[in-house]
Design a protein around this motif. Structure first.
Motif, PDB file in Angstrom:
ATOM      1  N   GLY A  61      -1.992 -69.538  29.822  1.00 14.18           N
ATOM      2  CA  GLY A  61      -1.656 -68.473  29.347  1.00 14.18           C
ATOM      3  C   GLY A  61      -0.288 -68.536  27.741  1.00 14.18           C
ATOM      4  O   GLY A  61      -0.916 -68.586  26.762  1.00 14.18           O
ATOM      5  N   THR A  62      -0.058 -69.656  27.905  1.00 12.39           N
ATOM      6  CA  THR A  62       1.330 -70.105  26.713  1.00 12.39           C
ATOM      7  C   THR A  62       0.055 -70.793  25.127  1.00 12.39           C
ATOM      8  O   THR A  62      -0.217 -70.193  24.186  1.00 12.39           O
ATOM      9  CB  THR A  62       2.213 -71.614  27.030  1.00 12.39           C
ATOM     10  OG1 THR A  62       2.752 -71.677  28.537  1.00 12.39           O
ATOM     11  CG2 THR A  62       2.949 -72.064  26.549  1.00 12.39           C
ATOM     12  N   THR A  86      12.273 -62.934  29.241  1.00 12.67           N
ATOM     13  CA  THR A  86      11.008 -63.541  29.569  1.00 12.67           C
ATOM     14  C   THR A  86      11.151 -64.854  30.060  1.00 12.67           C
ATOM     15  O   THR A  86      11.794 -65.861  29.905  1.00 12.67           O
ATOM     16  CB  THR A  86      10.133 -63.500  28.085  1.00 12.67           C
ATOM     17  OG1 THR A  86       9.172 -64.131  28.615  1.00 12.67           O
ATOM     18  CG2 THR A  86      10.035 -64.081  26.896  1.00 12.67           C
ATOM     19  N   THR A  90       6.677 -68.047  25.841  1.00 18.38           N
ATOM     20  CA  THR A  90       6.258 -66.517  24.896  1.00 18.38           C
ATOM     21  C   THR A  90       6.797 -67.282  23.586  1.00 18.38           C
ATOM     22  O   THR A  90       6.397 -67.077  22.604  1.00 18.38           O
ATOM     23  CB  THR A  90       7.073 -65.663  25.471  1.00 18.38           C
ATOM     24  OG1 THR A  90       6.802 -64.993  26.700  1.00 18.38           O
ATOM     25  CG2 THR A  90       6.663 -64.233  25.100  1.00 18.38           C
ATOM     26  N   ASP A 158       1.686 -59.815  25.681  1.00 16.51           N
ATOM     27  CA  ASP A 158       2.135 -60.876  27.030  1.00 16.51           C
ATOM     28  C   ASP A 158       1.490 -60.644  28.147  1.00 16.51           C
ATOM     29  O   ASP A 158       2.629 -59.847  28.731  1.00 16.51           O
ATOM     30  CB  ASP A 158       3.424 -61.427  26.329  1.00 16.51           C
ATOM     31  CG  ASP A 158       3.561 -62.737  27.259  1.00 16.51           C
ATOM     32  OD1 ASP A 158       2.361 -62.532  28.466  1.00 16.51           O
ATOM     33  OD2 ASP A 158       4.307 -63.381  26.998  1.00 16.51           O
ATOM     34  N   ALA A 160       0.627 -62.201  31.135  1.00 20.34           N
ATOM     35  CA  ALA A 160       0.620 -62.534  31.642  1.00 20.34           C
ATOM     36  C   ALA A 160       1.089 -62.551  33.549  1.00 20.34           C
ATOM     37  O   ALA A 160       0.100 -62.640  34.237  1.00 20.34           O
ATOM     38  CB  ALA A 160       1.489 -64.139  31.812  1.00 20.34           C
ATOM     39  N   GLN A 161       1.983 -61.587  33.417  1.00 13.70           N
ATOM     40  CA  GLN A 161       2.604 -61.386  34.617  1.00 13.70           C
ATOM     41  C   GLN A 161       1.514 -59.155  34.705  1.00 13.70           C
ATOM     42  O   GLN A 161       2.342 -59.029  35.988  1.00 13.70           O
ATOM     43  CB  GLN A 161       4.016 -60.722  34.595  1.00 13.70           C
ATOM     44  CG  GLN A 161       4.751 -62.288  34.555  1.00 13.70           C
ATOM     45  CD  GLN A 161       5.883 -62.005  34.224  1.00 13.70           C
ATOM     46  OE1 GLN A 161       6.473 -61.442  34.666  1.00 13.70           O
ATOM     47  NE2 GLN A 161       6.539 -63.189  34.129  1.00 13.70           N
ATOM     48  N   PHE A 184      -1.894 -69.070  36.040  1.00  7.92           N
ATOM     49  CA  PHE A 184      -1.062 -69.654  36.927  1.00  7.92           C
ATOM     50  C   PHE A 184      -1.318 -68.956  38.245  1.00  7.92           C
ATOM     51  O   PHE A 184      -1.393 -67.874  38.203  1.00  7.92           O
ATOM     52  CB  PHE A 184       0.384 -68.921  35.687  1.00  7.92           C
ATOM     53  CG  PHE A 184       1.358 -70.447  37.029  1.00  7.92           C
ATOM     54  CD1 PHE A 184       1.232 -71.950  36.325  1.00  7.92           C
ATOM     55  CD2 PHE A 184       1.561 -69.613  38.025  1.00  7.92           C
ATOM     56  CE1 PHE A 184       2.578 -72.420  36.929  1.00  7.92           C
ATOM     57  CE2 PHE A 184       2.912 -70.610  38.772  1.00  7.92           C
ATOM     58  CZ  PHE A 184       3.173 -71.769  37.956  1.00  7.92           C
ATOM     59  N   ASP A 194      -3.925 -74.489  35.810  1.00  8.66           N
ATOM     60  CA  ASP A 194      -3.850 -73.471  34.866  1.00  8.66           C
ATOM     61  C   ASP A 194      -4.856 -73.305  34.422  1.00  8.66           C
ATOM     62  O   ASP A 194      -5.814 -73.295  34.168  1.00  8.66           O
ATOM     63  CB  ASP A 194      -3.141 -74.850  34.318  1.00  8.66           C
ATOM     64  CG  ASP A 194      -1.546 -74.292  34.234  1.00  8.66           C
ATOM     65  OD1 ASP A 194      -0.525 -73.774  34.535  1.00  8.66           O
ATOM     66  OD2 ASP A 194      -0.851 -76.251  34.105  1.00  8.66           O
ATOM     67  N   TYR A 312      14.514 -64.022  35.456  1.00  4.78           N
ATOM     68  CA  TYR A 312      15.267 -65.053  34.631  1.00  4.78           C
ATOM     69  C   TYR A 312      16.389 -65.510  35.113  1.00  4.78           C
ATOM     70  O   TYR A 312      17.333 -64.195  34.044  1.00  4.78           O
ATOM     71  CB  TYR A 312      14.541 -65.844  33.940  1.00  4.78           C
ATOM     72  CG  TYR A 312      12.964 -65.876  33.529  1.00  4.78           C
ATOM     73  CD1 TYR A 312      11.357 -66.433  34.620  1.00  4.78           C
ATOM     74  CD2 TYR A 312      12.130 -64.414  33.419  1.00  4.78           C
ATOM     75  CE1 TYR A 312      10.391 -66.641  34.254  1.00  4.78           C
ATOM     76  CE2 TYR A 312      10.838 -64.531  33.494  1.00  4.78           C
ATOM     77  CZ  TYR A 312      10.046 -65.499  33.761  1.00  4.78           C
ATOM     78  OH  TYR A 312       8.325 -65.179  34.669  1.00  4.78           O
TER      79      TYR A 312
HETATM   80  C1  LIG Z   1       6.033 -63.983  30.674  1.00  6.53           C
HETATM   81  C2  LIG Z   1       5.090 -65.292  30.598  1.00  6.53           C
HETATM   82  N1  LIG Z   1       3.937 -65.853  29.414  1.00  6.53           N
HETATM   83  C3  LIG Z   1       3.275 -66.702  29.446  1.00  6.53           C
HETATM   84  C4  LIG Z   1       3.261 -67.580  30.802  1.00  6.53           C
HETATM   85  C5  LIG Z   1       2.703 -68.172  30.400  1.00  6.53           C
HETATM   86  O1  LIG Z   1       1.738 -68.454  31.202  1.00  6.53           O
HETATM   87  P1  LIG Z   1       1.023 -70.251  31.223  1.00  6.53           P
HETATM   88  O2  LIG Z   1       2.039 -70.845  32.761  1.00  6.53           O
HETATM   89  O3  LIG Z   1      -0.692 -69.923  32.042  1.00  6.53           O
HETATM   90  O4  LIG Z   1       1.052 -71.130  29.992  1.00  6.53           O
HETATM   91  C6  LIG Z   1       3.726 -67.202  31.955  1.00  6.53           C
HETATM   92  C7  LIG Z   1       3.787 -67.872  32.608  1.00  6.53           C
HETATM   93  O5  LIG Z   1       4.408 -68.468  33.327  1.00  6.53           O
HETATM   94  C8  LIG Z   1       4.340 -65.782  31.894  1.00  6.53           C
HETATM   95  O6  LIG Z   1       5.477 -65.588  32.892  1.00  6.53           O
END
Ligand SMILES: Cc1ncc(COP(=O)(O)O)c(C=O)c1O
Length: 368
Positions: A61-62, A86, A90, A158, A160-161, A184, A194, A312
């Protein structure tokens, strides 16, 4: 001894593990490791599920966020606005492009970026906004898209979640100029390692993202520009193809668990339960409560065998990594307060009503 785990992937995958082993085994036997039929089919099936015109598999995702920002031309001298609450990927993706990250405070009820606070952060250097659909709850996309139109900015969601979360009728990630998923392992759709995916509203942009993630090439040795190597592997795609048809059901199981939590914890004055905007469908990647004394609460739950998580503990502006932004305590009061109180309760597809019952009764006993 842990009685209730925070996440239990073995339980989630048990019913489909044989199929996963068979499909990934066949892909390994084929020796098509980079690119291949499984990857192409997964991207098609994912786009169909997502309601988008296409999807590109990426290695995380990153790097999906990074690729989208680069293709939108974000780089040195630019600024990108995102939420202070976040996961660090991000904002890392922004910094990797050479642009400067600009944090924004959050909505106190839904914990996502507060649209009322975005406009005052925009200047001539601003290029994009990255709303994060945190915990599985979408950001206020109508208002964010409206701001983006007014100031001519790109919006990269984003997600990712938030695989499967909806804002009105649109799936998270299908509303902005681009959307990015993370696979993830513990995400709503997780992988054997990943992984991630990107979609975009414009097919030209999507094609450029596909090329960027594969050294800028259209065909072998036809490099239109310099990109990088951030592809999703064929074996991982085979696993994801097997898991994708189960995602909607897994999300329903998360929503059911959230209902069980609400039924038992509603009215407990010591905690705040997560809220969901009426316009949104929450997919509960995490079930996050707020508690004034969360360290004590989490330690006592642990003593009783209930695992919790922290997502977090610190709003990003207060991390040493962002000291250079000079946004000390008090810069984002809502995010900072929420981060000091959040506690994630056990949540995964397959958690039973009895287990939720144990978590809730343990929690209530602690406060009694
Ligand atoms: C909000 C958010 N953005 C981006 C990412 C990045 O994803 P990845 O771990 O696949 O790089 C994550 C994952 O931890 C996330 O929770």
């Amino acid at each position: 001894m842990t009685r209730i785990p925070f996440v239990d992937l073995k339980r989630q995958y048990a019913p489909i593990m044989n199929e996963i082993l068979e499909k990934t085994g066949m892909t390994i036997s084929s020796c098509r490791f980079i690119g291949g039929e499984e990857l192409d089919a997964f991207c098609r099936e994912l786009a169909h599920w997502w309601g988008t015109s296409g999807a590109v598999g990426v290695s995380s995702g990153t790097l999906g966020l990074y690729a989208a920002l680069k293709v939108f031309g974000v780089g040195p001298g630019h600024e990108v606005i995102t939420t202070a609450h976040t996961a660090i990927p991000t904002s890392e993706a922004v910094t990797m492009t050479g642009a400067r990250v600009v944090f924004c405070d959050i909505d106190p009820e839904t914990y996502v970026i507060d649209p009322d606070k975005i406009t005052s952060l925009i200047n001539s250097r601003t290029r994009a906004i990255i709303p994060v659909h945190l915990y599985g709850h979408p950001a206020d996309m109508d208002r964010i898209m409206d701001i983006a139109r007014r100031y001519d900015l790109f919006v990269i969601e984003d997600c990712a979640q938030s695989q499967g979360a909806k804002y009105l009728d649109g799936k998270a990630g299908s509303i902005g100029h681009a959307g990015v998923l993370s696979f993830f392992p513990s995400k709503n759709l997780g992988c054997i390692g990943d992984g991630g995916a990107v979609t975009a509203a414009s097919s030209d942009i999507l094609e450029n993202i596909r090329m960027f993630c594969n050294h800028g090439r259209r065909e072998k040795y036809d490099h239109q520009f310099e990109g990088t190597n951030t592809r999703l592997d064929n074996v991982k795609a085979a696993m994801l193809r097997t898991a994708l048809p189960h995602l909607d059901r897994w999300n329903e199981m998360r929503q059911m668990a959230a209902r069980w939590y609400r039924e038992r914890l509603e009215g407990l004055s010591e905690i705040i339960l997560p809220r969901s905007d009426k316009k949104c469908t929450h997919v509960y990647h995490l079930f996050v409560i707020q508690a004034r004394d969360r360290e004590v609460l989490s330690a006592k739950l642990k003593e009783q065998g209930v695992q919790t998580g922290l997502h977090y503990p610190c709003s990003l502006n207060l991390l040493p990594a962002y000291r250079y932004l000079d946004k000390g305590p008090g810069s984002f009061p809502v995010a900072e307060k929420v981060c000091s109180r959040v506690l994630s309760l056990p949540m995964f597809p397959g958690i039973t009503e009895d287990e939720v019952d144990v978590v809730c009764s343990t929690l209530k006993k602690i406060y009694a």
